[in-house]
Design a protein around this motif. Sequence first.
Motif: not given
Lengths: 182, 246
Positions: B41-58
């Motif tokens: 679950c934690d690993l999935r969360a990290v993966k999701e966070l990374v995707r979220h972090g770069y979903a809209e790059p500046p």
Amino acid sequence: MNLLHLLGLGIGTQIKERRDRLYRVAYAWSHDRAMADDLVQEALARGLARMHQLRDVAQLDSWLFKILHNCWRDCLRCQKDFQDVEDMEDYLYAHDETPEHINSRNQVVDKVRAAVALLPIGQRQVLTLVDLEEFSYNQVADILSIPVGTVMSRLCRGRQTLQNSLIDLAPVSKGIALRIVK
Amino acid sequence: MNTEISNAQLNAFIDNELDVAEKDQLFTRIQADAELANQVCDLRAVKELVRHGYAEPPEATHSEWVRKFTIPKSLAAGVMLALGLSLGWMMHDFHQADNNLQFAQNQSKTQPNNFQLVSLAGVTEDTHKLLMHIDSADPAKFKALLDDIDALTQHQAALGQPIQVEVVASHSGLGMLRTDVTPYAQRISELEAQHPNVKFVACNQSIQRLSKTGVKVNLLPNTQITPNATEEIVHRLHDGWSYIKV
């Protein structure tokens, strides 16, 4: 003659359509908007110039990201006068603290980016290619010209580090209670 | 079933890298082991966070920075060198310089992989013809280069085997041949006077690039100009010259 030739016209367009995705990954690697843009520009230019070298259209994505990776290495070489890029990829921390980190610590996105920016470049590249672009481990190995084992170990280490610094941000945090108890 | 599940396996699991059998096995384990489930679950969360972090790059900003690496010296030189060598193997009696390039282009179209696996083994060095390439603005390198040429020419003259030296200057190395930049104008002209076999060549592409930025390029009197440094290097290698990057 070959299929590529027939599709030749379309490839150029397809390459250009990859711009946003290339930019996203280039940004995740460099955390520098101008640099990322330049990297993508250069990768696209090289890709378009070497279109004829692409044998299998299905490989277009990994081929382009491989070019992006090469541009990135060239760029690192120019910037730092490093002789051995391999070493640097494993050990160099590009930023001790990123602008994102300083300016807006409260936002999840910035925290994620800051945490990613703190990863050694090699880990950051593997992680972003897997997570953002969903390349398979084999494809990542090919793009970065490293063994699959290295991909896996960099990914493990990268995720581990991120997990330690980011897990508080995760929306579902059942795991945390358990960890605290432990 | 009692084997320890490694972190790598868990990562492979969330990245969908496991085959069906392995996945099944892991599912069973996860169902029975809450701690393992949490890890996944934690690993999935990290993966999701990374995707979220770069979903809209500046948005991108443009800079001049690109100039620093659009022509990656080492890469361009390396590719051209490899290309030159492979050409050398393939066409011993193909002398015309212009045709070389044409051939290179055709060749790369028909055999895209011939850039790879070019072996340097077996290339015989011709120590009597030496091409030195400078692309750095470092005055210490200029000096080292000139010192080397001095020493070499003297050494070879003493042996009675005159050496032919060509210095190709490109990128920042062009500074060595610019009257208003080089600290070694005098020395270079002396060298040229003493040794007719030493010549200095400037890369025209680098000159153009400088000119575009408004810099007026004045070259030392006897400097020759080549259209493109890498091309020059390839031709020289083809003709059996040794290549040294300063």
